[in-house]
Motif scaffolding. Structure first.
Motif: not given
Length: 282
Positions: A27-32, A60-63, A106-114, A164-170
């Motif tokens: 939710t707090d954006g991306w680093n390049v 850059i914004l996550s949106s 430092g983001s709380a997101s579970v995604l990696p920095e790459v 910024g979209a979520a990818l949810n399972p069916p």
């Protein structure tokens, strides 16, 4: 940026979607980030260091304000990406030849920095007092890897995470069989005499089997009796929607692949897929 790959950590998160897990954008954006070496197959490179005075990742914004809508397996920036000014008096930055985008440090997101990484179309060495700037539509993330057996629709859904979209399972994926070796669009000439069979998106439905960046079905899968002699089975597709027997294919699979061996099934035969018979990957 030319597409080189999805980082293994990000791929592993995406491969948990069939097990009922969602992939959420930060939710707090991306680093390049900029790198002085090309990434290897394990997703490892060398980021610009403190010898590049003033270097810090761009943001850059996550949106949708940060990225345009993807199309054709490509997404690009909807806002300029700015890097800090080279604060050295007389020393240019190290030459950047690769870049990556991921969560902020430092983001709380579970995604990696790459998450995505790639080779820059042009190497950059920023002179003292100057800064690197990506204008609108110039920073592109592409998913063109031929070995990635996912449809364009699914590839674009993955890229929408940058918006910024979520990818949810069916609730379930649905396994269909095809009579042709799939092309890169996911067209398998689905055998419509058989229905697609559901595989609920639940924890443990797909396992790694010890392989990296792959999942395989954990349970035995069984189709109903063939109502007639079937075309030779050459491929499979994993769809997000069901299709009853006799109906026309109306969507492309998320994942698809070639059968380990072509096989003919006759009227009243029952097709059984053993554990590990379907393998998907990224």
């Amino acid at each position: 940026m030319s597409y080189e790959g999805i980082h293994p950590q990000f791929a592993e998160l995406l491969l948990e979607i069939p097990n009922g897990k969602s992939v959420q954008a930060p939710t707090d954006g991306w680093n390049v980030r900029l790198y002085s070496q090309l990434f290897n197959d394990a997703g490892v490179s060398v980021e610009l260091s403190s010898t590049s005075a003033g270097y810090a990742p761009g943001e850059i914004l996550s949106s949708p304000l940060g990225f345009n809508n993807p199309g054709g397996r490509v997404i690009d920036n909807a806002a300029p990406i700015l890097f800090p000014i080279n604060s050295s008096v007389d020393t240019p930055w190290e030459t950047a030849i690769a870049a990556a985008i991921g969560k902020k440090t430092g983001s709380a997101s579970v995604l990696p920095e790459v998450c995505f990484f790639g080779k820059l179309d042009t190497g950059w060495s920023v002179a003292p007092g100057n800064r690197l700037r990506y204008p609108l539509n110039r920073f592109k993330v592409r998913m063109f890897a031929a070995e990635t057996a996912i449809s364009e629709e699914f590839a674009n859904s993955i890229l929408r995470i940058l918006q910024g979209a979520a990818l949810n399972p069916p609730n379930s994926f649905y396994l269909g069989l095809g009579s042709e070796v799939p092309n890169n669009t996911g067209e398998i000439s689905e055998i419509t005499a058989l229905p697609r069979i559901p595989i609920p998106c639940a924890d443990g439905a797909w396992v790694s089997g010890g392989a990296v960046r792959e999942r395989q079905n954990a349970n035995v899968l069984e189709f109903p009796e063939a109502p007639a002699n079937l075309p030779k089975v050459k491929s499979f597709g994993l769809y997000a929607e069901p299709r009853v027997a006799g109906a026309t294919e109306v969507s492309k699979p998320w994942w698809f692949g070639k059968s380990a061996a072509d096989k003919v099934y006759y009227e009243e035969d029952v097709i059984v897929v053993l554990s590990g018979g379907i393998v998907i990957g990224l």
